[in-house]
Design a protein around this motif. Structure first.
Motif, PDB file in Angstrom:
ATOM      1  N   GLU A  23     -14.437 -21.950 -10.507  1.00  0.00           N
ATOM      2  CA  GLU A  23     -14.384 -23.404 -10.684  1.00  0.00           C
ATOM      3  C   GLU A  23     -15.673 -23.953 -11.301  1.00  0.00           C
ATOM      4  OE1 GLU A  23     -11.660 -22.375  -7.203  1.00  0.00           O
ATOM      5  OE2 GLU A  23     -13.602 -21.703  -7.965  1.00  0.00           O
ATOM      6  N   VAL A  24     -16.786 -23.327 -10.982  1.00  0.00           N
ATOM      7  CA  VAL A  24     -18.065 -23.738 -11.566  1.00  0.00           C
ATOM      8  C   VAL A  24     -18.130 -23.276 -13.021  1.00  0.00           C
ATOM      9  CG1 VAL A  24     -20.577 -23.456 -11.451  1.00  0.00           C
ATOM     10  CG2 VAL A  24     -19.252 -23.740  -9.341  1.00  0.00           C
ATOM     11  N   LEU A  31     -23.308 -29.129 -12.888  1.00  0.00           N
ATOM     12  CA  LEU A  31     -23.120 -29.934 -11.676  1.00  0.00           C
ATOM     13  C   LEU A  31     -24.385 -30.701 -11.324  1.00  0.00           C
ATOM     14  CD1 LEU A  31     -21.387 -27.363  -9.311  1.00  0.00           C
ATOM     15  CD2 LEU A  31     -20.368 -29.455 -10.198  1.00  0.00           C
ATOM     16  N   ALA A  32     -24.206 -31.841 -10.701  1.00  0.00           N
ATOM     17  CA  ALA A  32     -25.348 -32.585 -10.166  1.00  0.00           C
ATOM     18  C   ALA A  32     -25.868 -31.856  -8.922  1.00  0.00           C
ATOM     19  CB  ALA A  32     -24.915 -34.001  -9.787  1.00  0.00           C
ATOM     20  N   VAL A  33     -27.121 -32.032  -8.624  1.00  0.00           N
ATOM     21  CA  VAL A  33     -27.706 -31.463  -7.413  1.00  0.00           C
ATOM     22  C   VAL A  33     -27.201 -32.272  -6.219  1.00  0.00           C
ATOM     23  CG1 VAL A  33     -29.872 -31.083  -6.154  1.00  0.00           C
ATOM     24  CG2 VAL A  33     -29.754 -30.645  -8.617  1.00  0.00           C
ATOM     25  N   ILE A  34     -26.833 -31.583  -5.168  1.00  0.00           N
ATOM     26  CA  ILE A  34     -26.396 -32.235  -3.929  1.00  0.00           C
ATOM     27  C   ILE A  34     -27.533 -32.124  -2.924  1.00  0.00           C
ATOM     28  CG2 ILE A  34     -24.824 -32.092  -1.951  1.00  0.00           C
ATOM     29  CD1 ILE A  34     -22.757 -30.850  -3.868  1.00  0.00           C
ATOM     30  N   ARG A  44     -27.197 -26.632  -5.680  1.00  0.00           N
ATOM     31  CA  ARG A  44     -27.188 -26.875  -7.119  1.00  0.00           C
ATOM     32  C   ARG A  44     -26.494 -25.719  -7.816  1.00  0.00           C
ATOM     33  NH1 ARG A  44     -30.806 -23.701  -9.817  1.00  0.00           N
ATOM     34  NH2 ARG A  44     -32.610 -22.931  -8.698  1.00  0.00           N
ATOM     35  N   GLN A  45     -26.158 -25.947  -9.061  1.00  0.00           N
ATOM     36  CA  GLN A  45     -25.562 -24.891  -9.858  1.00  0.00           C
ATOM     37  C   GLN A  45     -26.634 -23.879 -10.229  1.00  0.00           C
ATOM     38  OE1 GLN A  45     -23.152 -26.356 -13.051  1.00  0.00           O
ATOM     39  NE2 GLN A  45     -23.107 -24.392 -14.112  1.00  0.00           N
ATOM     40  N   GLU A  46     -26.267 -22.607 -10.163  1.00  0.00           N
ATOM     41  CA  GLU A  46     -27.146 -21.519 -10.591  1.00  0.00           C
ATOM     42  C   GLU A  46     -26.319 -20.644 -11.522  1.00  0.00           C
ATOM     43  OE1 GLU A  46     -30.596 -18.997 -10.635  1.00  0.00           O
ATOM     44  OE2 GLU A  46     -30.275 -21.087 -10.157  1.00  0.00           O
TER      45      GLU A  46
END
Length: 148
Positions: A23-24, A31-34, A44-46
């Motif tokens: 999904e990512v 993605l925005a950082v949560i 965050r996305q990596e």
């Protein structure tokens, strides 16, 4: 550089990196950082996966006591501490509730290394008394809600 030492303590900080999450990977932009203060974690996305770590409560933090007593060992570089996922499991579970794709994600790396905080876990911000034009901004790494 100026001969002044800030009062900081070395704490073990862990974060988890996942393998590719379909999904990512399918997203068109990053993605925005949560930063979830209720769940006390960040995510965050990596690359095509996710990276998440806790903001631990003071009573769960693990201090590197030998460093407080003796200083950082000479030659210390990028060595890591032993991980302890049980210690951060409540944060992992809250992250899975907020981001359900995390439940299916494979963990590929758990990083446990040193991070510094102020002794009372509150940020130290502002001009330094006695050193002209010197401002301090340290100790922002933990969640604001440490007592709950």
């Amino acid at each position: 550089m100026i001969g002044f030492e800030h009062p900081t303590i070395p704490v073990h900080h862990q974060y988890v990196v996942t393998a590719t999450v379909p999904e990512v990977k399918a997203l068109k932009k990053e993605l925005a950082v949560i930063r979830d203060l209720e769940g006390s974690y960040y995510m965050r996305q990596e690359r095509d996966g996710l990276l998440f770590g806790p903001y631990e409560k003071m009573e769960k933090m693990v201090l590197q006591n030998s460093w407080v007593r003796d200083g950082v060992p000479p030659g210390f570089g990028k060595e890591l501490f032993e991980s302890d996922l049980d210690r951060i499991m409540e944060h992992i579970e809250m992250a899975m509730e907020m981001v359900p794709v995390l439940k299916k994600a494979d963990i590929i790396n758990v990083v446990s290394g040193p991070i510094t905080y102020t002794p009372d876990l509150l940020p130290m911000v502002g001009p330094h008394q006695g050193i002209r034009n010197y401002w301090t901004a340290i100790g922002f790494g933990c969640a604001l809600n440490q007592s709950s």
